[in-house]
Scaffold this active site. Sequence first.
Site, short mmCIF file in Angstrom:
data_model
loop_
_atom_site.label_atom_id
_atom_site.label_comp_id
_atom_site.label_asym_id
_atom_site.label_seq_id
_atom_site.Cartn_x
_atom_site.Cartn_y
_atom_site.Cartn_z
N SER A 412 0.84 -1.19 0.00
CA SER A 412 0.00 0.00 0.00
C SER A 412 0.88 1.25 0.00
O SER A 412 2.09 1.17 -0.24
CB SER A 412 -0.95 -0.01 1.20
N LYS A 415 -0.35 7.48 0.56
CA LYS A 415 -1.44 8.26 -0.02
C LYS A 415 -2.81 7.70 0.34
O LYS A 415 -3.83 8.33 0.06
CB LYS A 415 -1.26 8.35 -1.54
N VAL A 453 9.34 5.78 -3.49
CA VAL A 453 10.61 5.08 -3.60
C VAL A 453 11.45 5.76 -4.68
O VAL A 453 10.97 6.09 -5.76
CB VAL A 453 10.42 3.58 -3.93
N THR A 477 6.12 21.40 -8.10
CA THR A 477 4.72 21.81 -7.98
C THR A 477 4.51 22.96 -7.00
O THR A 477 3.71 23.85 -7.23
CB THR A 477 3.86 20.61 -7.54
N GLU A 548 -3.14 16.24 -5.36
CA GLU A 548 -1.90 16.22 -4.60
C GLU A 548 -2.04 17.01 -3.30
O GLU A 548 -2.74 18.01 -3.22
CB GLU A 548 -0.75 16.80 -5.42
#
Length: 658
Positions: A412, A415, A453, A477, A548
């Site tokens: 998992s 997020k 990762v 961003t 996000e």
Amino acid sequence: MKSSLVLSKRSWIIFGLKTVIIASAFFLAFLLRFDFQIPGAQWRIFLEMVLPVLLIKHAIFWGFGLSHGWWRYVSLADVFDVFKANLAASLAVVLYVVFVHGVAGVPRSVLILDGVFCFLFSCGVRFLTRAFRENYFPRLRARSLNQKRVLIVGAGQAGQMLVREIRSNPDIDKTVAGFVDDDAEKQGRRFQGFKVLGGQERLAELCAREKIDEVIIAIPSATGKQLRKIVERCQGAGVAFKTLPGVGDLIEGRVTIQQVRPVDVEDLLGRDMVRIEVDRIKAFLGGKRVLVTGAAGSIGSEICRQVARFGPAKLVLFDNAESPLFYVEKELGEAFPDIPVAAIIGDVRYRARVEAIFDEFQPQVVFHAAAYKHVPMMEHNPAEAANNNVRGTKIIADAAHVFKAESFVMISTDKAVNPTNIMGATKRAAELYVQDLSRRSKTQYVTVRFGNVLGSAGSVVPIFKSQIAAGGPIKVTHPEVTRFFMTIPEATQLVLQAGSMGKGGEIFLLDMGEPVKILNLAEQLIRLSGMRPYEDVEIVFTGLRPGEKLYEELLLAGEGIMPTAHEKIRVARAAFCEPQILARQIEELYQAERAMDMERVRALLRTIVPEYQPPEPGNPAYEQLFVEPDRRQNQEGVVIRLADRRHRRGRVAGEKAG
């Protein structure tokens, strides 16, 4: 022909040198015995004996292999061989005197002194050769070939091993200027013939004074923080810098100049070497039939490599990406030829195919790594995300239950915690189903949750590197966005460790360390590329993409957290759902997917995962996630709120339009 001629010349040179050594030792023995005034009778004995002694000792030395080998690499082991050969040669000379020449007139002290001098001369000429090759000769060669002058940071075992190789290998275009080490006891002392010139705080000064071309960081156990300081000093001095791979290479004895490589961003993040319980994981995987879904992906393929180390009875690779799966199967076949590997093309959403695979291979351990993971892309494809991440997980998990697998490990993501995007919500829904199934199955279902990762397909580091290679700009961003990072091998090793610890129903959280600010990561990558941020490569802010968050979390409120026996793994309390309600909701989600009803998919995900807060205008929970004041502050201490982000996005868009 040329090499054989060189070998012949070298052999004759060694033969001539040994002749001089043997004759000189024998002559010096006579000189010392008679106080440097050899009587006429003893001169005759010397002349009668010198030729037999030469023949005997040459024959013995040849038999002991002293006519071969390279004197430039002489060591204490070679000294012992020389001692044995000289002892045998001296005994042979004594036997010759007793049984052939006759003992009359031959002083016994001459025979003893001859053996001692011959041993000392034989060792001395070898060490002089090595000393010349490693000290004087490299300096001459460095001046003639204009070799790079290097400074070794770290005068410990790794640094000394590197120095020995640089000095002894004529093909290495480097010459060592000295060491730098913070250990006060080492400063001013010499190691391998080179002085420790000072501590790391003097690195810039020493680089300028010694005209250093390159710094090699030989501290395999250095933390990311320590490495960052050294790199900053090297960058300030304007010299190139490289490092060793890590402490594992030192333990395995692989620290050589070939392993020295440029410093990478993974080094600067300071991830410690993973400790895994080999025996426990061996019992978990050894001799078992193991199935890995998503086996062609970044995480799935590394899980396959790590599993193969523990000797499974069979390794089944399951993925729908044909070419990547082909390469993974090929790699595993070459690296682990004794392990049966089966590469199966298929889709986790195709129930009949999944059940046929389970029926054929009867896997005992299942690692479920197949998932859609790209957040912005899944925002535009919610039906596919739910179908793959939720329904696909359900089909694989159900098959593990029906075919009585021993263990099921679901991969998992952080997020899934307070998700603001479709991808995170679907992974959380899958977590809920797996936890629910664990309460009514003999299969041990566990979930392993971790963050980003480094180096995985589509991750930020490869993207930033490609942008730097293109000359920029690097697109970030938001100036305050942070993420958790770990390396692929670290993540997969901890997945195996957590899987071996699971009893059923747990959510294991991997220790991700401190969150990393993406802006800092971009700046470090630019510097590691030999350029300057904002001057050679520009950094622009594009605004957060759909779904996000500024920061990620690893724990939901109310889950609780407990330590485990492993320092890098914690366990969260399982959530409880009503099985019938959850099953009905997941079935409704599947029907909405089939009908391509995107709004219905989103609504059902909000029902299944109440903490899911999609990015909708006026959503106070979503606003709070982005502007938590006690955590999200910029360098001036001003909270960057959602309104600021929208203003910046509008300004950037206006600049582009202009």
